[in-house]
Design a protein around this motif. Structure first.
Motif, PDB file in Angstrom:
ATOM      1  N   GLY A   1       0.658  -1.177  -0.068  1.00  0.00           N
ATOM      2  CA  GLY A   1       0.813   0.459   0.685  1.00  0.00           C
ATOM      3  C   GLY A   1       0.606   1.250  -0.454  1.00  0.00           C
TER       4      GLY A   1
ATOM      5  N   SER B   1      -8.915   2.202   3.498  1.00  0.00           N
ATOM      6  CA  SER B   1      -8.261   0.927   2.669  1.00  0.00           C
ATOM      7  C   SER B   1      -8.469  -0.278   3.229  1.00  0.00           C
ATOM      8  CB  SER B   1      -6.803   1.286   2.648  1.00  0.00           C
ATOM      9  OG  SER B   1      -6.111   0.189   1.469  1.00  0.00           O
TER      10      SER B   1
ATOM     11  N   HIS C   1      -2.084  -0.565 -11.296  1.00  0.00           N
ATOM     12  CA  HIS C   1      -3.233  -0.330 -11.301  1.00  0.00           C
ATOM     13  C   HIS C   1      -3.634   1.553 -12.846  1.00  0.00           C
ATOM     14  CE1 HIS C   1      -4.155  -1.636  -7.842  1.00  0.00           C
ATOM     15  NE2 HIS C   1      -3.584  -1.080  -6.854  1.00  0.00           N
TER      16      HIS C   1
ATOM     17  N   CYS D   1      -8.397  -0.938  -5.343  1.00  0.00           N
ATOM     18  CA  CYS D   1      -7.934   0.166  -4.558  1.00  0.00           C
ATOM     19  C   CYS D   1      -9.405   1.021  -4.654  1.00  0.00           C
ATOM     20  CB  CYS D   1      -6.515   0.710  -5.721  1.00  0.00           C
ATOM     21  SG  CYS D   1      -7.515   0.736  -7.512  1.00  0.00           S
TER      22      CYS D   1
END
Length: 319
Positions: free
Chosen positions: A66, A82, A164, A176
């Protein structure tokens, strides 16, 4: 001495490293995020293997998935709600506090992929190059970006995360919060699943390594195709940043070289020839020690021994 603990989806890695990057011990273990006992046991095993006591450890580096949590002073956890919080809260406490209490030493947190990137950029074959993108593949599709010998974390502390990049408007919702992220369809776990379906048997990372080493045509083709798909995304990065090196996670063994070849083909096809010719694309040279050496590089590039003199535990808490 530096104590290092990495916690990621695939399990734990604990190690002991000298400030100059020499790895004295490295111990792997399976993941169990319901209790910190497993990680601390691994750390004790690594210290014993290195012949180092708790008192000889000067500080610790903790690698977590992360957004980067790196800071020289305590601050709020930027994760909010998250899904990655499960990797960072051990038995209801911030992981850094758990390790800090165990060692009674300062603990500095960093993204796990960033540590591997920094290790390769400072100690690997690309050492000395100004701009290096390191792509982590073994347990997802992540990346770390090193500019001028230091990590570039970005405003959200997720700079360089090629996994991503958006590729599909109708794709599934990513953890995400975005939709249609690249890693959902192009990742090593996804490739292993496709190969298992096609061949009617289970495939592992070791199988990919062995098949690439022996030149098994069908697997080589799949790996090269994987590299080209990844390279199409990386090509845009090359145009935007004009890096000197792109390094592929070498934990895949011989398969990393084939993937790097596929990336090279895509970069040659989709970027201006002058840019394509100037970027070195290769698999990493440090193997499993990249993360541990990256911890030593973090200490060196961020002058953490100097910072740690401010107080014995000033860096430990991040929540």
């Amino acid at each position: 001495m530096l104590a290092v603990v990495l916690a990621a989806a695939h399990g734990f890695l604990a190690g002991v490293v000298r400030p100059d990057g020499e790895v004295l011990a490295a111990v792997h273990g399976v993941a169990d995020f319901t209790t910190p006992a497993g990680a601390l046991e691994l750390l004790d095993r690594a210290l014993a293997e290195a012949g180092v006591t708790h008192q000889e450890v000067e500080l610790a580096v903790l690698g977590l998935p992360g957004p980067s949590l790196f800071a020289r002073t305590p601050g709020p956890d930027p994760l909010g709600g998250s899904h990655l919080r499960r990797f960072r809260s051990w038995d209801g406490r911030p992981a850094a506090d758990v390790v800090g209490d165990f060692l009674d030493r300062p603990v500095f947190c960093e993204n796990d992929a960033n540590l591997a990137a920094l290790g390769e950029a400072v100690y690997g074959d690309v050492a000395g190059l100004h701009t290096v993108l390191h792509i982590s593949l073994t347990h997802g599709t992540g990346a770390g970006l090193v500019i001028g010998g230091r990590l570039h974390r970005g405003g959200s502390r997720l700079a360089g995360e090629v996994g991503h990049l958006h590729v599909d408007d109708a794709g599934q919702l990513c953890e995400c919060g975005a939709r249609g992220c690249f890693w959902q369809t192009t990742s090593i776990p996804a490739l292993l699943s496709e190969l298992a379906t096609a061949h009617g048997r289970t495939f592992t990372v070791s199988d990919l390594d062995a098949a690439a080493a022996s030149g098994e045509l069908e697997i080589m083709r799949a790996l090269r195709g994987f590299g080209r798909s990844l390279g199409r995304r990386v090509a845009d990065f090359v145009v935007f940043l004009d890096p000197q090196a792109i390094v592929v996670d070498s934990a895949l063994g011989a398969a990393s070289d084939v993937i790097a070849d596929g990336i090279r083909e895509a970069v040659d096809q989709y970027t201006p020839p002058m840019m394509a010719a100037s970027v070195k694309i290769s698999s990493g040279s440090l193997g499993a020690s990249a993360h541990l050496k990256g911890a030593a590089a973090l200490v060196r590039t961020e002058h953490l021994f100097e910072v740690s003199q401010l107080g014995p535990r000033v860096q430990a808490s991040q929540a």
